[in-house]
Enzyme design. Structure first.
Site, mmCIF file in Angstrom:
data_model
loop_
_atom_site.group_PDB
_atom_site.id
_atom_site.type_symbol
_atom_site.label_atom_id
_atom_site.label_comp_id
_atom_site.label_asym_id
_atom_site.label_seq_id
_atom_site.Cartn_x
_atom_site.Cartn_y
_atom_site.Cartn_z
ATOM 1 N N GLU A 1 -11.737 -6.185 0.569
ATOM 2 C CA GLU A 1 -12.811 -6.123 1.619
ATOM 3 C C GLU A 1 -12.758 -6.990 2.722
ATOM 4 O O GLU A 1 -13.920 -7.447 3.068
ATOM 5 C CB GLU A 1 -14.144 -6.053 0.860
ATOM 6 C CG GLU A 1 -14.319 -4.803 -0.173
ATOM 7 C CD GLU A 1 -14.416 -3.441 0.598
ATOM 8 O OE1 GLU A 1 -14.746 -3.371 1.615
ATOM 9 O OE2 GLU A 1 -13.668 -2.491 0.064
ATOM 10 N N CYS B 1 -2.962 -0.814 -10.083
ATOM 11 C CA CYS B 1 -2.835 0.647 -9.636
ATOM 12 C C CYS B 1 -3.845 1.313 -10.534
ATOM 13 O O CYS B 1 -3.838 1.488 -11.578
ATOM 14 C CB CYS B 1 -1.503 1.241 -9.841
ATOM 15 S SG CYS B 1 -1.334 3.042 -8.943
ATOM 16 N N MET C 1 0.858 -1.233 0.170
ATOM 17 C CA MET C 1 -0.086 0.110 0.026
ATOM 18 C C MET C 1 0.840 1.127 -0.124
ATOM 19 O O MET C 1 1.434 1.502 0.979
ATOM 20 C CB MET C 1 -1.062 0.020 1.181
ATOM 21 C CG MET C 1 -2.088 -1.067 0.914
ATOM 22 S SD MET C 1 -3.462 -0.818 2.079
ATOM 23 C CE MET C 1 -3.053 -2.059 3.234
ATOM 24 N N GLN D 1 7.860 -5.160 -5.250
ATOM 25 C CA GLN D 1 6.961 -5.025 -6.184
ATOM 26 C C GLN D 1 7.365 -3.843 -7.123
ATOM 27 O O GLN D 1 7.616 -2.642 -6.746
ATOM 28 C CB GLN D 1 5.462 -4.502 -5.839
ATOM 29 C CG GLN D 1 4.544 -4.461 -6.802
ATOM 30 C CD GLN D 1 3.084 -3.940 -6.260
ATOM 31 O OE1 GLN D 1 2.893 -2.762 -6.037
ATOM 32 N NE2 GLN D 1 2.147 -4.723 -6.252
ATOM 33 N N ASN E 1 -8.257 -11.103 -2.666
ATOM 34 C CA ASN E 1 -7.897 -9.689 -2.235
ATOM 35 C C ASN E 1 -9.060 -8.891 -2.309
ATOM 36 O O ASN E 1 -9.726 -8.947 -3.277
ATOM 37 C CB ASN E 1 -6.647 -9.123 -2.467
ATOM 38 C CG ASN E 1 -6.433 -7.740 -2.077
ATOM 39 O OD1 ASN E 1 -6.148 -6.760 -2.896
ATOM 40 N ND2 ASN E 1 -6.201 -7.347 -0.786
ATOM 41 N N ARG F 1 -6.371 -2.930 3.714
ATOM 42 C CA ARG F 1 -6.812 -1.967 4.874
ATOM 43 C C ARG F 1 -7.395 -2.690 5.961
ATOM 44 O O ARG F 1 -7.263 -2.140 7.086
ATOM 45 C CB ARG F 1 -7.958 -1.020 4.144
ATOM 46 C CG ARG F 1 -7.313 -0.079 3.054
ATOM 47 C CD ARG F 1 -8.438 0.462 2.132
ATOM 48 N NE ARG F 1 -9.353 -0.690 1.515
ATOM 49 C CZ ARG F 1 -10.446 -0.650 1.120
ATOM 50 N NH1 ARG F 1 -10.810 0.404 0.857
ATOM 51 N NH2 ARG F 1 -11.053 -1.644 0.460
ATOM 52 N N LYS G 1 0.236 -9.193 -9.502
ATOM 53 C CA LYS G 1 -1.091 -8.676 -8.628
ATOM 54 C C LYS G 1 -1.967 -7.947 -9.386
ATOM 55 O O LYS G 1 -1.559 -6.875 -10.353
ATOM 56 C CB LYS G 1 -0.726 -7.855 -7.454
ATOM 57 C CG LYS G 1 -2.052 -7.258 -6.749
ATOM 58 C CD LYS G 1 -1.616 -6.933 -5.373
ATOM 59 C CE LYS G 1 -2.689 -6.227 -4.394
ATOM 60 N NZ LYS G 1 -2.911 -4.825 -4.847
HETATM 61 C C1 LIG Z 1 -3.523 3.611 0.121
HETATM 62 C C2 LIG Z 1 -3.477 2.488 -0.788
HETATM 63 C C3 LIG Z 1 -2.270 2.324 -1.358
HETATM 64 C C4 LIG Z 1 -2.254 1.384 -2.283
HETATM 65 N N1 LIG Z 1 -1.024 0.694 -3.115
HETATM 66 C C5 LIG Z 1 -0.705 -0.138 -3.408
HETATM 67 C C6 LIG Z 1 0.715 -0.533 -4.059
HETATM 68 O O1 LIG Z 1 1.515 0.083 -4.142
HETATM 69 N N2 LIG Z 1 0.626 -1.569 -4.993
HETATM 70 C C7 LIG Z 1 -0.469 -2.611 -5.085
HETATM 71 O O2 LIG Z 1 -0.445 -3.543 -5.786
HETATM 72 N N3 LIG Z 1 -1.544 -2.306 -4.588
HETATM 73 C C8 LIG Z 1 -1.803 -1.168 -3.826
HETATM 74 N N4 LIG Z 1 -2.908 -0.913 -3.230
HETATM 75 C C9 LIG Z 1 -4.129 -2.033 -3.444
HETATM 76 C C10 LIG Z 1 -3.784 -2.803 -2.126
HETATM 77 O O3 LIG Z 1 -2.864 -3.857 -2.359
HETATM 78 C C11 LIG Z 1 -5.214 -3.703 -2.218
HETATM 79 O O4 LIG Z 1 -5.393 -4.349 -3.464
HETATM 80 C C12 LIG Z 1 -6.687 -3.207 -1.846
HETATM 81 O O5 LIG Z 1 -6.478 -2.106 -0.961
HETATM 82 C C13 LIG Z 1 -7.724 -3.927 -1.850
HETATM 83 O O6 LIG Z 1 -7.522 -4.783 -0.458
HETATM 84 P P1 LIG Z 1 -8.275 -4.346 0.666
HETATM 85 O O7 LIG Z 1 -9.706 -3.983 0.739
HETATM 86 O O8 LIG Z 1 -7.997 -5.535 1.860
HETATM 87 O O9 LIG Z 1 -7.771 -3.128 1.200
HETATM 88 C C14 LIG Z 1 -3.052 0.225 -2.630
HETATM 89 C C15 LIG Z 1 -4.223 0.483 -1.721
HETATM 90 C C16 LIG Z 1 -4.466 1.482 -0.949
HETATM 91 C C17 LIG Z 1 -5.616 1.870 -0.253
#
Ligand SMILES: Cc1cc2nc3c(=O)[nH]c(=O)nc-3n(C[C@H](O)[C@H](O)[C@H](O)COP(=O)(O)O)c2cc1C
Length: 324
Positions: free
Chosen positions: A201, A98, A8, A68, A199, A224, A139
Site C-alpha cells: 500500500e 502467495c 508480481m 524467486q 511492503n 503496484r 518474502k
Molecule cells: C498481480 C500480482 C502478482 C504478484 N506476484 C507475486 C509474486 O510472484 N511473488 C511475490 O512474492 N509476490 C507477488 N505479489 C505480491 C507483491 O509482491 C506485493 O507483495 C503486493 O502487491 C503488496 O505490495 P503493493 O501494495 O506495493 O502492491 C503479487 C501481487 C500482484 C498484485
C-alpha cells in the site's frame, strides 16, 4: 536504505522490469515466482522467467535481479536454487506470501505460514544448497488467517538463514484489501536481527513517509504503487537524499509506453501483447488522468497495428526489418 521493485506474477515480467528500472531509484528487482514442485526445472523455465540471467542477472539499466522460488519441498527447492545459481542467480528469494488457491492447495506460498518449522527447514536447506556467497532472502505475509504467528515465522526464516525479510503487511485472508498493517513490520523488525523491508500500500511519496514512520524501517519494496507511478522509487530516493522531488509528467511517460509496446510486440504473441499494454495502462489510470482517455480508446482494441498507430510507433515493421 534500499528500494526494491516487488515480484508480481503476470505483471512485472522482463519487459516491465526493463522499462521501470530505467527510470531510476530502484536498487534491485525480483523475478515473478518460479514454482518448484517435485523435480529440477528445465533451463528453459529460467530462461523464460528470468531472461536477465543471460545478461549478468541485471536489467538493461544495470539493476540487479533476484530469482524467486516458490514451493514446499526443502530438498527440491535447494536443488533448484543451486541450479538457478549455476545459471547466474546472484540472490535466491523464497516466496511465503502467495495467496492463490491453486498454489496454496499444493502447499506453496502463504499457506506455509501455518508451519514455521517448515519455513525454517526450507530456508536452511536452500541456504545449505547454494554457494556461501549467494544470499538467501524471504518474502512473507503476516500470516494465513491472522498475524498471531508473524513473529514466529520471521524468526524461523531468519534462524534458517534468510539475510533479509520482506514483509507484505497483510495476512493471506486480507488479500490485497487496504490497509497494510505497517505497525507489524516494526514488530517483525524487533523480533529479528536481519533487515526487514516494509511492503504494501505505498502508492505515493506521502504513503512512503507514513510507512517509514509507522514501520520504523528504512528499506522498502514497492509493488503496484511503482507500476502505476513509475517514478515513485526515484521520488523516494530524491526525498530521502534531501533533494527536490519532481514528478514524471505524462509526456515523459510516453517514450516508456512506446518502449514497453515495442518489446511486447517483439516478445509476445500478437494475441497477448494488447492485453499486457492494457493491463499497465489500466494501472497508470490511478496516477495519470491522461491514461484514462487512452485506456478508454484502446480498451476494446486487439489489433496490434492500430495500437502501433495510437502509441505513435507506426514503423515497427521497418524497425524490425532494419534490425534484421
Ligand atoms: C498481480 C500480482 C502478482 C504478484 N506476484 C507475486 C509474486 O510472484 N511473488 C511475490 O512474492 N509476490 C507477488 N505479489 C505480491 C507483491 O509482491 C506485493 O507483495 C503486493 O502487491 C503488496 O505490495 P503493493 O501494495 O506495493 O502492491 C503479487 C501481487 C500482484 C498484485
Amino acid at each position: 536504505m534500499q528500494i526494491a521493485l516487488a515480484p508480481m506474477e503476470g505483471l512485472v515480467d522482463e519487459i516491465l522490469r526493463d522499462v521501470l528500472t530505467r527510470v531510476g531509484g530502484i536498487d534491485w528487482c525480483v523475478t515473478e515466482f518460479i514454482r518448484v514442485c517435485d523435480r529440477l526445472l528445465a533451463p528453459s523455465t529460467f530462461e523464460k522467467l528470468a531472461p536477465e540471467l543471460a545478461q549478468g542477472a541485471r536489467t538493461r539499466a544495470g539493476t540487479p535481479m533476484r530469482v524467486q522460488l516458490l514451493g514446499s519441498d526443502p530438498v527440491c527447492l535447494g536443488d533448484n536454487a543451486a541450479f538457478a545459481c549455476a545459471l547466474g542467480a546472484p540472490v535466491i528469494d523464497l516466496n511465503f506470501g502467495c495467496p492463490a488457491k491453486t498454489v496454496n492447495k499444493s502447499r506453496g506460498g502463504a499457506v506455509l505460514l501455518k508451519e514455521p518449522e517448515l519455513l525454517h527447514a526450507i530456508v536452511r536447506e536452500v541456504r545449505r544448497s547454494v554457494p556461501t556467497e549467494i544470499p538467501v532472502t524471504a518474502k512473507m505475509r503476516l500470516g494465513f488467517d491472522s498475524p498471531d504467528g508473524a513473529l514466529d515465522c520471521a524468526r524461523a526464516l531468519a534462524e534458517g538463514g534468510a539475510e533479509q525479510i520482506v514483509v507484505h503487511a497483510r495476512t493471506k485472508a486480507e488479500g490485497y484489501k487496504p490497509p497494510a498493517h505497517w505497525e507489524w513490520v516494526a514488530r517483525v523488525q524487533e523480533a529479528v536481527r536481519v533487515p526487514v523491508f516494509a511492503n504494501g500500500e505505498v502508492w505515493t511519496l506521502d504513503d512512503w513517509r507514513r510507512c517509514r514512520e509507522v514501520s520504523g524501517v528504512e528499506d522498502i519494496m514497492l509493488g503496484r504503487g511503482l507500476v502505476s507511478r513509475p517514478d515513485l522509487a526515484r521520488q523516494i530516493a530524491a526525498a530521502r537524499a534531501g533533494e527536490a522531488v519532481r514528478e514524471m509528467t505524462w509526456e515523459e511517460l510516453q517514450p516508456m509506453l512506446q518502449e514497453f509496446w515495442r518489446q511486447a510486440r517483439r516478445k509476445l504473441a500478437p494475441r497477448y501483447a494488447p492485453g499486457r499494454l492494457k493491463q499497465w495502462l489500466g494501472m497508470l489510470t490511478r496516477s495519470y488522468p491522461e491514461a484514462v482517455a487512452l485506456f478508454a480508446e484502446v480498451r476494446r482494441e486487439n489489433d496490434c497495428e492500430r495500437i502501433d498507430a495510437w502509441l505513435g510507433v507506426p514503423d515497427l515493421r521497418r524497425e524490425w526489418a532494419e534490425a534484421g
